[in-house]
Design a protein around this motif. Structure first.
Motif, PDB file in Angstrom:
ATOM      1  N   ALA A 181       0.855  -1.182   0.000  1.00  0.00           N
ATOM      2  CA  ALA A 181       0.000   0.000   0.000  1.00  0.00           C
ATOM      3  C   ALA A 181       0.894   1.235   0.000  1.00  0.00           C
ATOM      4  CB  ALA A 181      -0.916  -0.002   1.218  1.00  0.00           C
ATOM      5  N   VAL A 182       0.692   2.112  -0.971  1.00  0.00           N
ATOM      6  CA  VAL A 182       1.588   3.245  -1.202  1.00  0.00           C
ATOM      7  C   VAL A 182       0.848   4.565  -1.022  1.00  0.00           C
ATOM      8  CG1 VAL A 182       3.091   4.384  -2.880  1.00  0.00           C
ATOM      9  CG2 VAL A 182       2.941   1.883  -2.832  1.00  0.00           C
ATOM     10  N   ASP A 183       1.380   5.408  -0.149  1.00  0.00           N
ATOM     11  CA  ASP A 183       0.916   6.792  -0.043  1.00  0.00           C
ATOM     12  C   ASP A 183       1.560   7.553  -1.206  1.00  0.00           C
ATOM     13  OD1 ASP A 183       0.355   9.425   0.600  1.00  0.00           O
ATOM     14  OD2 ASP A 183       1.813   9.514   2.246  1.00  0.00           O
ATOM     15  N   ALA A 184       0.832   7.665  -2.293  1.00  0.00           N
ATOM     16  CA  ALA A 184       1.406   8.236  -3.521  1.00  0.00           C
ATOM     17  C   ALA A 184       1.563   9.746  -3.459  1.00  0.00           C
ATOM     18  CB  ALA A 184       0.547   7.859  -4.728  1.00  0.00           C
ATOM     19  N   MET A 185       0.981  10.385  -2.451  1.00  0.00           N
ATOM     20  CA  MET A 185       1.016  11.847  -2.382  1.00  0.00           C
ATOM     21  C   MET A 185       2.013  12.359  -1.353  1.00  0.00           C
ATOM     22  SD  MET A 185      -1.111  12.072  -4.738  1.00  0.00           S
ATOM     23  CE  MET A 185      -1.111  13.863  -4.884  1.00  0.00           C
ATOM     24  N   GLY A 186       2.711  11.465  -0.675  1.00  0.00           N
ATOM     25  CA  GLY A 186       3.669  11.878   0.345  1.00  0.00           C
ATOM     26  C   GLY A 186       5.053  12.089  -0.241  1.00  0.00           C
ATOM     27  N   GLY A 187       5.712  13.190   0.138  1.00  0.00           N
ATOM     28  CA  GLY A 187       7.066  13.447  -0.341  1.00  0.00           C
ATOM     29  C   GLY A 187       7.157  14.723  -1.150  1.00  0.00           C
ATOM     30  N   ASP A 188       8.365  15.241  -1.269  1.00  0.00           N
ATOM     31  CA  ASP A 188       8.593  16.510  -1.965  1.00  0.00           C
ATOM     32  C   ASP A 188       8.283  16.426  -3.457  1.00  0.00           C
ATOM     33  OD1 ASP A 188       9.495  17.345   0.485  1.00  0.00           O
ATOM     34  OD2 ASP A 188      11.622  17.185  -0.006  1.00  0.00           O
ATOM     35  N   TYR A 189       8.467  15.231  -4.050  1.00  0.00           N
ATOM     36  CA  TYR A 189       8.304  15.084  -5.496  1.00  0.00           C
ATOM     37  C   TYR A 189       7.148  14.146  -5.858  1.00  0.00           C
ATOM     38  CZ  TYR A 189      12.953  17.139  -5.244  1.00  0.00           C
ATOM     39  OH  TYR A 189      14.025  17.962  -4.949  1.00  0.00           O
ATOM     40  N   ALA A 190       6.198  14.027  -4.927  1.00  0.00           N
ATOM     41  CA  ALA A 190       5.028  13.180  -5.184  1.00  0.00           C
ATOM     42  C   ALA A 190       4.025  13.942  -6.068  1.00  0.00           C
ATOM     43  CB  ALA A 190       4.368  12.809  -3.860  1.00  0.00           C
ATOM     44  N   PRO A 191       3.275  13.210  -6.900  1.00  0.00           N
ATOM     45  CA  PRO A 191       3.343  11.764  -7.063  1.00  0.00           C
ATOM     46  C   PRO A 191       4.343  11.289  -8.127  1.00  0.00           C
ATOM     47  CG  PRO A 191       1.486  12.608  -8.297  1.00  0.00           C
ATOM     48  CD  PRO A 191       2.118  13.805  -7.626  1.00  0.00           C
ATOM     49  N   LEU A 192       5.013  12.220  -8.824  1.00  0.00           N
ATOM     50  CA  LEU A 192       5.850  11.852  -9.967  1.00  0.00           C
ATOM     51  C   LEU A 192       6.901  10.806  -9.608  1.00  0.00           C
ATOM     52  CD1 LEU A 192       6.806  12.233 -12.895  1.00  0.00           C
ATOM     53  CD2 LEU A 192       8.227  14.139 -12.085  1.00  0.00           C
ATOM     54  N   GLU A 193       7.772  11.107  -8.651  1.00  0.00           N
ATOM     55  CA  GLU A 193       8.878  10.201  -8.341  1.00  0.00           C
ATOM     56  C   GLU A 193       8.394   8.938  -7.650  1.00  0.00           C
ATOM     57  OE1 GLU A 193      11.893  10.562  -9.437  1.00  0.00           O
ATOM     58  OE2 GLU A 193      11.566  12.542 -10.303  1.00  0.00           O
ATOM     59  N   ASN A 219       5.035  12.935   5.827  1.00  0.00           N
ATOM     60  CA  ASN A 219       5.235  13.418   7.186  1.00  0.00           C
ATOM     61  C   ASN A 219       5.661  12.280   8.112  1.00  0.00           C
ATOM     62  OD1 ASN A 219       4.482  14.019   9.983  1.00  0.00           O
ATOM     63  ND2 ASN A 219       3.382  15.800   9.206  1.00  0.00           N
ATOM     64  N   THR A 220       6.887  12.359   8.647  1.00  0.00           N
ATOM     65  CA  THR A 220       7.437  11.262   9.457  1.00  0.00           C
ATOM     66  C   THR A 220       6.570  10.968  10.670  1.00  0.00           C
ATOM     67  OG1 THR A 220       9.688  11.794   8.765  1.00  0.00           O
ATOM     68  CG2 THR A 220       9.441  10.444  10.734  1.00  0.00           C
ATOM     69  N   VAL A 254       7.488   1.298   6.212  1.00  0.00           N
ATOM     70  CA  VAL A 254       8.785   1.811   5.785  1.00  0.00           C
ATOM     71  C   VAL A 254       8.629   3.222   5.245  1.00  0.00           C
ATOM     72  CG1 VAL A 254      10.828   1.391   4.359  1.00  0.00           C
ATOM     73  CG2 VAL A 254       9.486  -0.538   5.205  1.00  0.00           C
ATOM     74  N   LYS A 255       9.495   4.105   5.735  1.00  0.00           N
ATOM     75  CA  LYS A 255       9.468   5.510   5.328  1.00  0.00           C
ATOM     76  C   LYS A 255      10.786   5.851   4.633  1.00  0.00           C
ATOM     77  CE  LYS A 255      10.266  10.141   6.833  1.00  0.00           C
ATOM     78  NZ  LYS A 255      10.396  10.585   5.443  1.00  0.00           N
ATOM     79  N   THR A 256      10.692   6.489   3.472  1.00  0.00           N
ATOM     80  CA  THR A 256      11.894   6.960   2.809  1.00  0.00           C
ATOM     81  C   THR A 256      11.940   8.477   2.878  1.00  0.00           C
ATOM     82  OG1 THR A 256      13.292   6.668   0.854  1.00  0.00           O
ATOM     83  CG2 THR A 256      10.973   7.216   0.458  1.00  0.00           C
ATOM     84  N   HIS A 257      13.070   9.058   2.492  1.00  0.00           N
ATOM     85  CA  HIS A 257      13.269  10.500   2.573  1.00  0.00           C
ATOM     86  C   HIS A 257      12.185  11.259   1.803  1.00  0.00           C
ATOM     87  CE1 HIS A 257      17.234  10.904   4.507  1.00  0.00           C
ATOM     88  NE2 HIS A 257      17.451   9.709   4.020  1.00  0.00           N
ATOM     89  N   GLY A 258      11.782  12.391   2.339  1.00  0.00           N
ATOM     90  CA  GLY A 258      10.817  13.228   1.640  1.00  0.00           C
ATOM     91  C   GLY A 258      11.338  13.693   0.301  1.00  0.00           C
ATOM     92  N   SER A 259      12.663  13.810   0.167  1.00  0.00           N
ATOM     93  CA  SER A 259      13.284  14.265  -1.077  1.00  0.00           C
ATOM     94  C   SER A 259      13.658  13.116  -2.011  1.00  0.00           C
ATOM     95  CB  SER A 259      14.537  15.086  -0.766  1.00  0.00           C
ATOM     96  OG  SER A 259      15.477  14.297  -0.035  1.00  0.00           O
ATOM     97  N   ALA A 260      13.169  11.913  -1.705  1.00  0.00           N
ATOM     98  CA  ALA A 260      13.550  10.728  -2.483  1.00  0.00           C
ATOM     99  C   ALA A 260      13.106  10.838  -3.934  1.00  0.00           C
ATOM    100  CB  ALA A 260      12.949   9.475  -1.853  1.00  0.00           C
ATOM    101  N   LYS A 261      14.010  10.418  -4.822  1.00  0.00           N
ATOM    102  CA  LYS A 261      13.695  10.309  -6.244  1.00  0.00           C
ATOM    103  C   LYS A 261      13.357   8.845  -6.567  1.00  0.00           C
ATOM    104  CE  LYS A 261      14.454  14.629  -7.433  1.00  0.00           C
ATOM    105  NZ  LYS A 261      15.494  14.970  -8.394  1.00  0.00           N
ATOM    106  N   ALA A 262      13.045   8.580  -7.816  1.00  0.00           N
ATOM    107  CA  ALA A 262      12.506   7.281  -8.215  1.00  0.00           C
ATOM    108  C   ALA A 262      13.400   6.108  -7.827  1.00  0.00           C
ATOM    109  CB  ALA A 262      12.252   7.274  -9.721  1.00  0.00           C
ATOM    110  N   GLN A 263      14.715   6.247  -8.020  1.00  0.00           N
ATOM    111  CA  GLN A 263      15.601   5.125  -7.741  1.00  0.00           C
ATOM    112  C   GLN A 263      15.605   4.775  -6.258  1.00  0.00           C
ATOM    113  OE1 GLN A 263      17.364   3.079 -10.048  1.00  0.00           O
ATOM    114  NE2 GLN A 263      17.292   1.929  -8.138  1.00  0.00           N
ATOM    115  N   GLU A 264      15.616   5.794  -5.408  1.00  0.00           N
ATOM    116  CA  GLU A 264      15.574   5.528  -3.971  1.00  0.00           C
ATOM    117  C   GLU A 264      14.241   4.911  -3.566  1.00  0.00           C
ATOM    118  OE1 GLU A 264      16.180   7.842   0.307  1.00  0.00           O
ATOM    119  OE2 GLU A 264      16.571   8.892  -1.572  1.00  0.00           O
TER     120      GLU A 264
END
Length: 342
Positions: free
Chosen positions: A4-16, A99-100, A294-304
């Motif tokens: 289950a993916v929060d597709a709107m979370g993160g600095d570059y969501a939903p693109l990355e 948001n962590t 599992v939480k990844t960085h808010g600035s994460a790009k696609a590879q991360e």
């Protein structure tokens, strides 16, 4: 296996986020994804929807919102819906780059704690520059600003399990992050935690470790409270980025000789950069809850993002959560003793 993916979370969501989902989907044929977010935006990015389901919501939890209040009030937020899907058995794991605090609240209050765990904590894998192993696991990395000695003691068990079962380390060395290596260093909480860890019949406790020794492979598992852990993490990340920037600046300012030298050392410099790249290990895992969170960085790009899904897949294949539950039950007498001492 469904994530289950929060597709709107993160600095570059939903693109990355969507691009990372597709990378992981194309690499692993046994993964399915449920994306929660603005359907129109997500569909515009998707190349194809194979093994990807999109559930529409235009409600999201912003970075600056108070976590617990947001989780309770925004029942239709993308993060809440994703966590609820895991709770209801519609998905096997939860992912977000948002948001962590809200991620932690969703993991604890929606998905729920494992019986016997007082306070779940965030664990992350960091690189080393020397020693037997190339990585170590550290927790808590910010879930709890303040911790009791019994919490730190339980982190020792959770970190030990993760290092052994996920990272493959035999008899991991467990260290307590402190301001000195001596037994009597630190505040009352750390002194008591040292005594509890040292008395354990299960853990391979090696004593206190200092922050300056973390990247030198001082321990395979480093235990700390969330405040010191998060501070240490940001210091490590900042130092790594500064070092790489300093090397690049020095090369460019050294003229033709510097550039020729860099050309000769190209492979070595790339190897150093890769060794210091903490993003390759994936995201931070909330250990102590009933499903992989599992939480990844808010600035994460696609590879991360894709790397984090690989990490989640490893956890699911290894049936990590049932194994942790069994492990905690097997060591319940020791864990109960730590609680009785407080």
């Amino acid at each position: 296996m469904k994530i289950a993916v929060d597709a709107m979370g993160g600095d570059y969501a939903p693109l990355e986020i969507v691009k990372g989902v597709e990378q992981a989907r194309d690499k692993f044929k046994d993964l399915e994804f449920i994306l929660y977010g603005v359907q129109e935006k997500i569909n515009d990015i998707l190349n194809n929807s194979e093994r990807i389901t999109v559930i529409h919501t235009d409600v999201m939890i912003e970075m600056g919102e108070e976590p617990v209040r947001a989780i309770r009030r925004k029942k239709d937020a993308s993060m809440v819906l994703a966590a609820t899907a895991v709770k209801n058995g519609q998905a096997d794991a939860f992912f977000s780059a948002g948001n962590t605090g809200a991620i932690l609240a969703a993991g604890i209050f929606i998905i729920g704690r494992i019986k016997g765990i007082e306070r779940p904590g965030l664990a992350t894998v960091l690189p080393t520059v020397e020693g037997e192993h190339s990585n170590f696991v550290m927790m808590d990395m910010g879930a709890n600003a303040e911790s009791k000695a019994s919490h730190l003691y339980q982190y020792g068990f959770l970190g030990d399990f993760y290092a052994e079962k996920v990272m493959g380390y035999k008899t991991p060395r467990v260290g307590l992050l402190n301001l000195g290596t001596e037994e009597d260093k630190g505040d009352a909480v750390h002194k008591e935690a040292w005594q509890l860890l040292n008395a354990s019949n299960k853990l391979n406790f090696i004593g206190n470790v200092e922050a300056r020794e973390l990247l030198n492979g001082a321990a395979d598992v480093v235990i700390t409270d969330g405040s010191n852990g998060n501070t240490a993490l940001k210091a490590i990340e900042g130092t790594a980025l500064t070092m790489l920037k300093l090397i690049k600046t020095s090369i460019l300012s050294a003229g033709i000789k510097g550039k020729l030298g860099a050309l000769l050392l190209k492979d070595s410099l790339r190897g150093m950069r890769d060794r210091l790249d903490y993003t390759k290990a994936g995201g931070a895992v909330l250990l102590g809850v009933k499903a992989p969170v599992v939480k990844t960085h808010g600035s994460a790009k696609a590879q991360e993002v894709a790397n984090t899904f690989m990490q989640i897949r490893t956890m699911l294949v290894a049936e990590l959560i049932p194994a942790i539950q069994e492990y905690i039950e097997q060591n319940s007498d020791e864990l109960r003793t730590s609680n009785d001492n407080e």
